[in-house]
Design a protein around this motif. Structure first.
Motif, mmCIF file in Angstrom:
data_model
loop_
_atom_site.group_PDB
_atom_site.id
_atom_site.type_symbol
_atom_site.label_atom_id
_atom_site.label_comp_id
_atom_site.label_asym_id
_atom_site.label_seq_id
_atom_site.Cartn_x
_atom_site.Cartn_y
_atom_site.Cartn_z
ATOM 1 N N ALA A 89 0.856 -1.194 0.000
ATOM 2 C CA ALA A 89 0.000 0.000 0.000
ATOM 3 C C ALA A 89 0.889 1.238 0.000
ATOM 4 C CB ALA A 89 -0.927 0.001 1.207
ATOM 5 N N GLU A 105 -2.748 5.720 -0.261
ATOM 6 C CA GLU A 105 -3.774 4.836 0.301
ATOM 7 C C GLU A 105 -3.779 4.913 1.831
ATOM 8 O OE1 GLU A 105 -3.844 1.267 -2.869
ATOM 9 O OE2 GLU A 105 -1.912 1.607 -1.897
ATOM 10 N N TYR A 107 -5.812 2.883 4.442
ATOM 11 C CA TYR A 107 -5.401 1.529 4.826
ATOM 12 C C TYR A 107 -4.186 1.532 5.754
ATOM 13 C CZ TYR A 107 -8.434 0.214 0.990
ATOM 14 O OH TYR A 107 -9.510 0.061 0.168
#
Length: 110
Positions: free
Chosen positions: A33, A37, A40
């Motif tokens: 990730a 992102e 997350y």
């Protein structure tokens, strides 16, 4: 050593895996990730849990089936898997898993 074909179609005992937001974030980092992102990766924005996190708790039952199959683990090829997700994962909780072997095939060439 021959495969134990009696395992095909039989479910493993259910297993449970409790996890926290840290486990979900470490998983997201481990699969790559990116900074874009953050949902997350940062607990202040969720965190959201990647749907592919579902493969984590299935590792135990899968390896148990492979071990009990009677085959040489160095010679086994894992041909595929399917994961059924019933909804979004909360940032912390417990995942329950049951494994089933759909088939075993001897791919050795004679």
């Amino acid at each position: 050593m021959p495969f134990d074909m009696s395992l095909v179609g039989k479910a493993t005992p259910p297993t449970s895996l409790p996890y926290t937001w840290r486990d979900a974030v470490l998983y997201a980092l481990g699969v790559g990730a990116k900074q874009s992102e953050l949902d997350y990766l940062y607990e202040g924005r969720g965190p959201h849990v990647l749907p592919s996190f579902a493969v984590v708790p299935k590792a135990g039952p899968m390896f148990d089936l492979l071990r009990r199959s009677g085959g040489d683990l160095a010679m086994l090829v894992h041909g595929g898997e399917r994961v059924r997700i019933h909804g979004a994962f909360p940032p912390a909780g417990t995942l329950h898993t049951t494994g089933v072997s759909k088939g075993m095939y001897d791919m050795r060439r004679f």
